[in-house]
Design a protein around this motif. Structure first.
Motif, PDB file in Angstrom:
ATOM      1  N   CYS A   1     -51.572 -17.099 -26.468  1.00 60.06           N
ATOM      2  CA  CYS A   1     -51.598 -18.166 -25.457  1.00 60.06           C
ATOM      3  C   CYS A   1     -50.488 -19.177 -25.704  1.00 60.06           C
ATOM      4  CB  CYS A   1     -52.943 -18.881 -25.479  1.00 60.06           C
ATOM      5  SG  CYS A   1     -54.246 -18.061 -24.570  1.00 60.06           S
ATOM      6  N   TYR A   2     -50.394 -19.635 -26.946  1.00 60.69           N
ATOM      7  CA  TYR A   2     -49.409 -20.663 -27.275  1.00 60.69           C
ATOM      8  C   TYR A   2     -47.970 -20.142 -27.145  1.00 60.69           C
ATOM      9  CZ  TYR A   2     -53.342 -23.360 -29.132  1.00 60.69           C
ATOM     10  OH  TYR A   2     -54.529 -24.045 -29.278  1.00 60.69           O
ATOM     11  N   TRP A   3     -47.727 -18.948 -27.679  1.00 67.13           N
ATOM     12  CA  TRP A   3     -46.367 -18.413 -27.642  1.00 67.13           C
ATOM     13  C   TRP A   3     -45.906 -18.113 -26.220  1.00 67.13           C
ATOM     14  CZ3 TRP A   3     -43.064 -19.083 -31.267  1.00 67.13           C
ATOM     15  CH2 TRP A   3     -43.470 -19.159 -32.608  1.00 67.13           C
ATOM     16  N   VAL A   4     -46.781 -17.522 -25.428  1.00 68.59           N
ATOM     17  CA  VAL A   4     -46.423 -17.229 -24.029  1.00 68.59           C
ATOM     18  C   VAL A   4     -46.166 -18.520 -23.264  1.00 68.59           C
ATOM     19  CG1 VAL A   4     -47.315 -16.338 -21.837  1.00 68.59           C
ATOM     20  CG2 VAL A   4     -47.593 -15.002 -23.927  1.00 68.59           C
ATOM     21  N   ALA A   5     -47.009 -19.519 -23.467  1.00 72.94           N
ATOM     22  CA  ALA A   5     -46.847 -20.794 -22.760  1.00 72.94           C
ATOM     23  C   ALA A   5     -45.514 -21.455 -23.091  1.00 72.94           C
ATOM     24  CB  ALA A   5     -48.005 -21.730 -23.098  1.00 72.94           C
ATOM     25  N   ILE A   6     -45.150 -21.467 -24.361  1.00 73.65           N
ATOM     26  CA  ILE A   6     -43.917 -22.147 -24.786  1.00 73.65           C
ATOM     27  C   ILE A   6     -42.671 -21.408 -24.307  1.00 73.65           C
ATOM     28  CG2 ILE A   6     -42.533 -22.798 -26.794  1.00 73.65           C
ATOM     29  CD1 ILE A   6     -45.233 -23.264 -28.275  1.00 73.65           C
ATOM     30  N   ILE A   7     -42.597 -20.105 -24.601  1.00 70.04           N
ATOM     31  CA  ILE A   7     -41.377 -19.350 -24.276  1.00 70.04           C
ATOM     32  C   ILE A   7     -41.207 -19.209 -22.773  1.00 70.04           C
ATOM     33  CG2 ILE A   7     -40.193 -17.143 -24.562  1.00 70.04           C
ATOM     34  CD1 ILE A   7     -41.695 -16.816 -27.219  1.00 70.04           C
ATOM     35  N   ALA A   8     -42.287 -18.912 -22.058  1.00 67.80           N
ATOM     36  CA  ALA A   8     -42.193 -18.760 -20.606  1.00 67.80           C
ATOM     37  C   ALA A   8     -41.793 -20.066 -19.939  1.00 67.80           C
ATOM     38  CB  ALA A   8     -43.521 -18.262 -20.045  1.00 67.80           C
ATOM     39  N   SER A   9     -42.274 -21.187 -20.448  1.00 63.22           N
ATOM     40  CA  SER A   9     -41.904 -22.485 -19.869  1.00 63.22           C
ATOM     41  C   SER A   9     -40.406 -22.725 -19.985  1.00 63.22           C
ATOM     42  CB  SER A   9     -42.669 -23.611 -20.570  1.00 63.22           C
ATOM     43  OG  SER A   9     -44.050 -23.526 -20.315  1.00 63.22           O
ATOM     44  N   ILE A  10     -39.851 -22.401 -21.120  1.00 67.25           N
ATOM     45  CA  ILE A  10     -38.399 -22.572 -21.313  1.00 67.25           C
ATOM     46  C   ILE A  10     -37.620 -21.712 -20.320  1.00 67.25           C
ATOM     47  CG2 ILE A  10     -36.488 -22.181 -22.924  1.00 67.25           C
ATOM     48  CD1 ILE A  10     -38.485 -22.843 -25.198  1.00 67.25           C
ATOM     49  N   LEU A  11     -38.052 -20.478 -20.137  1.00 66.45           N
ATOM     50  CA  LEU A  11     -37.365 -19.564 -19.216  1.00 66.45           C
ATOM     51  C   LEU A  11     -37.474 -20.042 -17.763  1.00 66.45           C
ATOM     52  CD1 LEU A  11     -38.542 -16.195 -20.797  1.00 66.45           C
ATOM     53  CD2 LEU A  11     -36.214 -17.103 -20.838  1.00 66.45           C
ATOM     54  N   VAL A  12     -38.654 -20.489 -17.362  1.00 67.87           N
ATOM     55  CA  VAL A  12     -38.845 -20.937 -15.980  1.00 67.87           C
ATOM     56  C   VAL A  12     -38.048 -22.208 -15.698  1.00 67.87           C
ATOM     57  CG1 VAL A  12     -40.551 -21.766 -14.304  1.00 67.87           C
ATOM     58  CG2 VAL A  12     -41.092 -19.824 -15.771  1.00 67.87           C
ATOM     59  N   VAL A  13     -38.006 -23.125 -16.652  1.00 67.20           N
ATOM     60  CA  VAL A  13     -37.177 -24.326 -16.485  1.00 67.20           C
ATOM     61  C   VAL A  13     -35.709 -23.946 -16.358  1.00 67.20           C
ATOM     62  CG1 VAL A  13     -36.359 -26.421 -17.633  1.00 67.20           C
ATOM     63  CG2 VAL A  13     -38.800 -25.893 -17.604  1.00 67.20           C
ATOM     64  N   SER A  14     -35.270 -22.946 -17.119  1.00 72.87           N
ATOM     65  CA  SER A  14     -33.887 -22.471 -17.024  1.00 72.87           C
ATOM     66  C   SER A  14     -33.584 -21.940 -15.625  1.00 72.87           C
ATOM     67  CB  SER A  14     -33.631 -21.377 -18.062  1.00 72.87           C
ATOM     68  OG  SER A  14     -33.827 -21.853 -19.373  1.00 72.87           O
ATOM     69  N   SER A  15     -34.525 -21.200 -15.060  1.00 72.10           N
ATOM     70  CA  SER A  15     -34.361 -20.689 -13.700  1.00 72.10           C
ATOM     71  C   SER A  15     -34.299 -21.831 -12.692  1.00 72.10           C
ATOM     72  CB  SER A  15     -35.514 -19.745 -13.341  1.00 72.10           C
ATOM     73  OG  SER A  15     -35.516 -19.436 -11.967  1.00 72.10           O
TER      74      SER A  15
END
Length: 443
Positions: free
Chosen positions: A405-419
């Motif tokens: 949960c924590y790892w997906v939330a952190i890494i995915a957030s960074i990627l979506v903000v980049s997009s």
């Protein structure tokens, strides 16, 4: 098939389109079609299959089955990048029915073939079912009401998985159906309803000229067009696909091992627990995502979709922290966790890419982007399962879910903000009178 030819003629009352009756009919037809598909895909995962475990294997029989089906799904997604993008409308319904029948035959052969050789049939089951979503969504995309239709369709991700497994568990407990025959039996129960649903889906009229003016025309794309579109927006598409890879892998892990997770939480002997969580999650997600149809400006809606995904990642991390801190119960955590996950996951399958095409002003189809993302997504599904099996074999399913949960939330957030940053700059710099040069269809 004569019946499909008859139903392909749109009833007179549907021809005006876009009224409340049309939305209800189209949404219900798509929902029931994909709902019934889950009866051929998910029921097997409710079983533990511990009696069939092979002592000399590095993985359990159930994990082997899941991997086999997911690999089939993965291959289907890669094929779908071309197959769905080029699919002609007239062939969609027959293709759906043939694929569903192929999946049911695979389940029957799974029951008939001796263990462990029957594992291979789950691969063919996944291969047959992997392109159903793109075929169903192609009936809905490119309409002014696409978000509303897509929101109803996407609820199947949540409701169907739990309900068909409840049916499967009922067959085992109440009717004493064996673990090997239960998946085929569940599929057979839903087959008549699926055929009727496909016939209704096939009678939906194509998007109107008003739809096309609002959301861009949707046409098949050849290889050159797909490559041209990808090159133009390669960075934004790539980071979105990578984030979707994480969401897909996490969703599949939670879905495939929900029985083990509920068992660890103390609810393993309640068959209705799957439906309990699914219904509540579905209501939350439907309300949250259907509201996107109210946004008329395509660029605004495209960026709001990014915000919705980020809301889901924040929900994932915060509710897991609250559960570990004993601030919420296990049931509440599983419902909120599921809502956050699907609020992040579903936009990729319905709204995000549909609005992206409209926002950039391209004549294309969402099926290409959906299957490009899906093909990567199931790599994530396989990767997370293999990582848990071989790198963290001593970690319980529940503890692994919490860490993920924590790892997906952190890494995915960074990627979506980049997009979000990329497309904000890209669409601003590319504007010429607020119009972006479209990708033209082949002649």
């Amino acid at each position: 098939m004569y019946s499909l030819t008859v139903w392909q003629r749109t009833p007179n009352w549907l021809k005006p389109a876009q009224g409340a009756a049309f939305v209800l009919f189209a949404a219900s037809s798509a929902f029931m079609t994909y709902f019934c598909m889950y009866a051929f895909r998910k029921p097997f995962s409710v079983n533990s299959y511990t009696d069939f475990d092979q002592g000399h294997w590095a993985i359990s029989f159930k994990v082997a089955l899941i991997l086999s089906q997911v690999f089939g799904y993965l291959i289907a997604k890669f094929i779908g990048v071309k197959f769905i993008a080029e699919m002609q409308r007239a062939k969609r319904a027959k293709t759906i029915l043939w694929m569903i029948l192929g999946a049911e035959c695979a389940l029957i052969l799974f029951a008939l073939t001796p263990v462990p050789f029957n594992i291979v049939w789950l691969f063919f089951n996944g291969l047959a079912l992997g392109m159903i979503w793109g075929l169903v969504f192609s009936y809905l995309e490119g309409r002014k009401t696409a978000e509303l239709l897509g929101a109803v369709l996407s609820v199947t991700f949540i409701l169907a998985s739990g309900l068909v497994r409840t049916v499967g568990q009922w067959l085992i407990i109440a009717l004493d159906v064996s673990e090997l025959w239960m998946p085929a039996a569940t599929g057979a129960i839903f087959l008549p309803l699926l055929v009727l649903s496909v016939m209704c889906l096939n009678s939906i009229p194509p998007p109107t000229s008003e739809d096309e003016a609002a959301r861009q025309q949707r046409l098949p794309m050849n290889g050159a067009q797909r490559w041209a579109f990808f090159k133009r927006y390669w960075f934004g598409i790539t980071v979105l696909i990578l984030s979707f890879l994480l969401f897909t892998g996490f969703r599949d892990f939670r879905d495939n091992f929900s029985a083990e997770i509920w068992q660890a939480l103390g609810y393993g002997q309640e068959p209705a627990i799957f439906a309990y969580a699914g219904i509540r999650i579905a209501l939350i997600v439907l309300i949250a995502l259907a509201a996107l149809v109210l946004i008329k400006n395509n660029r605004t809606a495209f960026f709001v979709n990014h915000g919705v995904i980020l809301l889901g990642t924040v929900t994932l991390a915060s509710c897991t922290w609250a559960f570990e801190a004993n601030l919420i119960s296990a049931k509440a955590w599983m419902v909120i966790l599921g809502a956050g996950l699907y609020i992040s996951y579903i936009p990729y399958n319905c709204f995000l890419f549909d609005r992206m095409i409209s926002a950039v002003g391209s004549t294309a189809n969402a099926g290409f982007l959906l299957y490009l993302a899906d093909s990567a997504g199931y790599i994530g599904s396989v990767g997370i399962l293999l990582y848990k099996t071989f790198s963290s074999p001593d970690l319980s399913w529940l503890q692994f879910l919490i860490q993920a949960c924590y790892w997906v939330a952190i890494i995915a957030s960074i990627l979506v903000v980049s997009s979000l940053v990329y497309f904000s700059l890209k669409l601003t710099s590319a504007k010429t009178g607020n119009i972006v040069k479209p990708v033209m269809p082949a002649t």
